[in-house]
Design a protein around this motif. Structure first.
Motif, PDB file in Angstrom:
ATOM      1  N   ILE A  92       0.845  -1.194   0.000  1.00 46.87           N
ATOM      2  CA  ILE A  92       0.000   0.000   0.000  1.00 46.87           C
ATOM      3  C   ILE A  92       0.886   1.252   0.000  1.00 46.87           C
ATOM      4  O   ILE A  92       0.671   2.184  -0.768  1.00 46.87           O
ATOM      5  CB  ILE A  92      -0.947  -0.015   1.228  1.00 46.87           C
ATOM      6  CG1 ILE A  92      -1.998  -1.116   1.056  1.00 46.87           C
ATOM      7  CG2 ILE A  92      -1.620   1.338   1.424  1.00 46.87           C
ATOM      8  CD1 ILE A  92      -2.735  -1.493   2.324  1.00 46.87           C
ATOM      9  N   LYS A  93       1.920   1.212   0.799  1.00 47.61           N
ATOM     10  CA  LYS A  93       2.821   2.363   0.940  1.00 47.61           C
ATOM     11  C   LYS A  93       3.671   2.588  -0.327  1.00 47.61           C
ATOM     12  O   LYS A  93       3.833   3.714  -0.781  1.00 47.61           O
ATOM     13  CB  LYS A  93       3.735   2.109   2.150  1.00 47.61           C
ATOM     14  CG  LYS A  93       4.706   3.240   2.472  1.00 47.61           C
ATOM     15  CD  LYS A  93       5.395   3.029   3.833  1.00 47.61           C
ATOM     16  CE  LYS A  93       6.320   1.828   3.895  1.00 47.61           C
ATOM     17  NZ  LYS A  93       7.580   1.975   3.155  1.00 47.61           N
ATOM     18  N   ASP A  94       4.221   1.498  -0.882  1.00 44.26           N
ATOM     19  CA  ASP A  94       5.192   1.613  -1.987  1.00 44.26           C
ATOM     20  C   ASP A  94       4.624   1.236  -3.359  1.00 44.26           C
ATOM     21  O   ASP A  94       5.372   0.895  -4.272  1.00 44.26           O
ATOM     22  CB  ASP A  94       6.421   0.726  -1.715  1.00 44.26           C
ATOM     23  CG  ASP A  94       7.318   1.299  -0.621  1.00 44.26           C
ATOM     24  OD1 ASP A  94       7.008   2.399  -0.132  1.00 44.26           O
ATOM     25  OD2 ASP A  94       8.310   0.648  -0.262  1.00 44.26           O
ATOM     26  N   ASP A  95       3.300   1.252  -3.506  1.00 50.24           N
ATOM     27  CA  ASP A  95       2.682   0.940  -4.791  1.00 50.24           C
ATOM     28  C   ASP A  95       2.937  -0.479  -5.285  1.00 50.24           C
ATOM     29  O   ASP A  95       3.099  -0.713  -6.488  1.00 50.24           O
ATOM     30  CB  ASP A  95       3.175   1.922  -5.886  1.00 50.24           C
ATOM     31  CG  ASP A  95       2.397   3.225  -5.843  1.00 50.24           C
ATOM     32  OD1 ASP A  95       1.255   3.207  -5.332  1.00 50.24           O
ATOM     33  OD2 ASP A  95       2.929   4.240  -6.325  1.00 50.24           O
ATOM     34  N   GLY A  96       2.978  -1.427  -4.387  1.00 52.58           N
ATOM     35  CA  GLY A  96       3.023  -2.840  -4.797  1.00 52.58           C
ATOM     36  C   GLY A  96       1.599  -3.294  -5.066  1.00 52.58           C
ATOM     37  O   GLY A  96       0.644  -2.555  -4.808  1.00 52.58           O
ATOM     38  N   PRO A  97       1.418  -4.508  -5.593  1.00 50.29           N
ATOM     39  CA  PRO A  97       0.059  -4.980  -5.895  1.00 50.29           C
ATOM     40  C   PRO A  97      -0.721  -5.290  -4.615  1.00 50.29           C
ATOM     41  O   PRO A  97      -0.164  -5.828  -3.661  1.00 50.29           O
ATOM     42  CB  PRO A  97       0.303  -6.257  -6.709  1.00 50.29           C
ATOM     43  CG  PRO A  97       1.659  -6.725  -6.322  1.00 50.29           C
ATOM     44  CD  PRO A  97       2.448  -5.491  -5.975  1.00 50.29           C
ATOM     45  N   THR A  98      -2.024  -4.947  -4.585  1.00 51.96           N
ATOM     46  CA  THR A  98      -2.811  -5.159  -3.377  1.00 51.96           C
ATOM     47  C   THR A  98      -4.027  -6.079  -3.580  1.00 51.96           C
ATOM     48  O   THR A  98      -4.673  -6.444  -2.613  1.00 51.96           O
ATOM     49  CB  THR A  98      -3.314  -3.811  -2.808  1.00 51.96           C
ATOM     50  OG1 THR A  98      -3.956  -3.092  -3.857  1.00 51.96           O
ATOM     51  CG2 THR A  98      -2.174  -2.984  -2.247  1.00 51.96           C
ATOM     52  N   GLU A  99      -4.368  -6.429  -4.830  1.00 49.53           N
ATOM     53  CA  GLU A  99      -5.495  -7.355  -5.016  1.00 49.53           C
ATOM     54  C   GLU A  99      -5.099  -8.717  -4.446  1.00 49.53           C
ATOM     55  O   GLU A  99      -3.933  -9.126  -4.553  1.00 49.53           O
ATOM     56  CB  GLU A  99      -5.861  -7.559  -6.489  1.00 49.53           C
ATOM     57  CG  GLU A  99      -6.049  -6.316  -7.315  1.00 49.53           C
ATOM     58  CD  GLU A  99      -4.737  -5.916  -7.957  1.00 49.53           C
ATOM     59  OE1 GLU A  99      -4.363  -6.544  -8.951  1.00 49.53           O
ATOM     60  OE2 GLU A  99      -4.093  -4.990  -7.447  1.00 49.53           O
ATOM     61  N   CYS A 100      -6.114  -9.406  -3.919  1.00 50.97           N
ATOM     62  CA  CYS A 100      -5.884 -10.712  -3.309  1.00 50.97           C
ATOM     63  C   CYS A 100      -5.139 -11.640  -4.265  1.00 50.97           C
ATOM     64  O   CYS A 100      -4.200 -12.339  -3.883  1.00 50.97           O
ATOM     65  CB  CYS A 100      -7.205 -11.349  -2.924  1.00 50.97           C
ATOM     66  SG  CYS A 100      -8.345 -10.221  -2.096  1.00 50.97           S
ATOM     67  N   THR A 101      -5.582 -11.650  -5.529  1.00 52.87           N
ATOM     68  CA  THR A 101      -5.046 -12.629  -6.468  1.00 52.87           C
ATOM     69  C   THR A 101      -3.649 -12.260  -6.995  1.00 52.87           C
ATOM     70  O   THR A 101      -3.036 -13.044  -7.700  1.00 52.87           O
ATOM     71  CB  THR A 101      -5.990 -12.804  -7.676  1.00 52.87           C
ATOM     72  OG1 THR A 101      -6.288 -11.506  -8.188  1.00 52.87           O
ATOM     73  CG2 THR A 101      -7.269 -13.518  -7.271  1.00 52.87           C
ATOM     74  N   SER A 102      -3.160 -11.075  -6.659  1.00 54.64           N
ATOM     75  CA  SER A 102      -1.782 -10.784  -7.049  1.00 54.64           C
ATOM     76  C   SER A 102      -0.813 -11.580  -6.170  1.00 54.64           C
ATOM     77  O   SER A 102       0.317 -11.840  -6.565  1.00 54.64           O
ATOM     78  CB  SER A 102      -1.494  -9.281  -6.971  1.00 54.64           C
ATOM     79  OG  SER A 102      -1.779  -8.779  -5.686  1.00 54.64           O
ATOM     80  N   CYS A 103      -1.259 -11.965  -4.989  1.00 59.83           N
ATOM     81  CA  CYS A 103      -0.420 -12.808  -4.127  1.00 59.83           C
ATOM     82  C   CYS A 103      -0.918 -14.251  -4.095  1.00 59.83           C
ATOM     83  O   CYS A 103      -0.146 -15.178  -4.244  1.00 59.83           O
ATOM     84  CB  CYS A 103      -0.393 -12.270  -2.703  1.00 59.83           C
ATOM     85  SG  CYS A 103       0.637 -10.809  -2.512  1.00 59.83           S
ATOM     86  N   HIS A 104      -2.219 -14.438  -3.874  1.00 58.49           N
ATOM     87  CA  HIS A 104      -2.775 -15.788  -3.723  1.00 58.49           C
ATOM     88  C   HIS A 104      -3.112 -16.377  -5.073  1.00 58.49           C
ATOM     89  O   HIS A 104      -3.996 -15.871  -5.766  1.00 58.49           O
ATOM     90  CB  HIS A 104      -4.048 -15.733  -2.876  1.00 58.49           C
ATOM     91  CG  HIS A 104      -3.797 -15.345  -1.451  1.00 58.49           C
ATOM     92  ND1 HIS A 104      -3.199 -16.184  -0.538  1.00 58.49           N
ATOM     93  CD2 HIS A 104      -4.040 -14.189  -0.777  1.00 58.49           C
ATOM     94  CE1 HIS A 104      -3.099 -15.580   0.634  1.00 58.49           C
ATOM     95  NE2 HIS A 104      -3.601 -14.366   0.519  1.00 58.49           N
ATOM     96  N   LYS A 105      -2.415 -17.414  -5.467  1.00 57.98           N
ATOM     97  CA  LYS A 105      -2.688 -18.107  -6.735  1.00 57.98           C
ATOM     98  C   LYS A 105      -3.310 -19.461  -6.438  1.00 57.98           C
ATOM     99  O   LYS A 105      -2.692 -20.287  -5.776  1.00 57.98           O
ATOM    100  CB  LYS A 105      -1.388 -18.309  -7.532  1.00 57.98           C
ATOM    101  CG  LYS A 105      -0.560 -17.039  -7.729  1.00 57.98           C
ATOM    102  CD  LYS A 105      -1.151 -16.133  -8.788  1.00 57.98           C
ATOM    103  CE  LYS A 105      -0.181 -14.962  -9.060  1.00 57.98           C
ATOM    104  NZ  LYS A 105      -0.824 -13.800  -9.663  1.00 57.98           N
ATOM    105  N   LYS A 106      -4.522 -19.647  -6.928  1.00 57.03           N
ATOM    106  CA  LYS A 106      -5.209 -20.931  -6.727  1.00 57.03           C
ATOM    107  C   LYS A 106      -4.621 -21.994  -7.649  1.00 57.03           C
ATOM    108  O   LYS A 106      -4.271 -21.694  -8.778  1.00 57.03           O
ATOM    109  CB  LYS A 106      -6.702 -20.795  -7.011  1.00 57.03           C
ATOM    110  CG  LYS A 106      -7.430 -19.962  -5.957  1.00 57.03           C
ATOM    111  CD  LYS A 106      -7.820 -20.816  -4.765  1.00 57.03           C
ATOM    112  CE  LYS A 106      -8.650 -19.985  -3.778  1.00 57.03           C
ATOM    113  NZ  LYS A 106      -8.803 -20.621  -2.479  1.00 57.03           N
TER     114      LYS A 106
END
Ligand code: HEC
Ligand code: HEC
Ligand code: HEC
Ligand code: HEC
Length: 106
Positions: A92-106
């Motif tokens: 959030i602070k450094d403009d990284g991805p914040t959508e759930c699926t940008s980290c969690h891959k099913k």
């Protein structure tokens, strides 16, 4: 014969306890397993963005795995909370991805 047996015991011991990963060499990537969908963490790329290992491994590197502390004792924040605080807050602070699926891959 004895020597061979000791060697095998040692190697197996290391493999079973997972101690190989506890060497201080930072991994290229770490797969953080999750019921929500596994998270592939590019460790070396992320490392460059912070001041030092201690920024994330806040209790030092004797125990590099967050799950070895978080979620074990009720006084220590749960693993999900710890990761979301550390990972998402910086995104959030450094403009990284914040959508759930940008980290969690099913
Ligand atoms: C941006 C955060 C961050 C920084 C900075 C960071 N790490 Fe990590 N590191 C992690 C996370 C997250 C894990 C995975 C923890 C887990 O699986 O519970 C990890 C895991 C590790 C592991 C274990 C790997 C394995 O396969 O078991 C080692 C060793 C490690 N880091 C070393 C380092 C060293 C040395 C530095 C500094 C040069 C460093 N880390 C800096 C976040 C970081
Ligand atoms: C050796 C034990 C230990 C390890 C390993 C550890 N932590 Fe923690 N962590 C704690 C304790 C105890 C606290 C609560 C006290 C404090 O704030 O220092 C905490 C607090 C936190 C907090 C603050 C939570 C809040 O409510 O604000 C975050 C974020 C966090 N840890 C993330 C991580 C991450 C991510 C890792 C792995 C890279 C990790 N921790 C590894 C013991 C540990
Ligand atoms: C110091 C700030 C910071 C921390 C802490 C951090 N990230 Fe990031 N992360 C970023 C930034 C900035 C980007 C965007 C990089 C880019 O677009 O080149 C990013 C990108 C990503 C990406 C998408 C690109 C890729 O590498 O696959 C994932 C997934 C990711 N981070 C996961 C995590 C996880 C999981 C954690 C916690 C263990 C974490 N991040 C902790 C700053 C951070
Ligand atoms: C920056 C990366 C990142 C983002 C973005 C992110 N998460 Fe996570 N999340 C993690 C990591 C790392 C874990 C720790 C692995 C675990 O314990 O399951 C985790 C854990 C969880 C868990 C706990 C799963 C379990 O097995 O108990 C849930 C639920 C979850 N996340 C939901 C979400 C939702 C919903 C969103 C979007 C609003 C989201 N996450 C966004 C990285 C992220």
């Amino acid at each position: 014969m004895m020597k061979i047996r000791i060697c095998i015991t040692l190697i197996c011991g290391v493999l079973v306890s997972g101690n190989i990963g506890y060497a201080l060499t930072p991994p290229e990537t770490v797969k953080i397993t999750s019921k929500q969908g596994d998270v592939l963490f590019h460790h070396q790329e992320h490392q460059a963005a912070v001041n030092g290992c201690q920024d994330c491994h806040h209790e030092g590197l004797d125990v590099p795995r967050c799950r070895d502390c978080h979620g074990i004792d009720r006084l220590i924040p749960r693993l999900k909370h710890a990761f979301h605080r550390q990972c998402r807050n910086c995104h959030i602070k450094d403009d990284g991805p914040t959508e759930c699926t940008s980290c969690h891959k099913k």
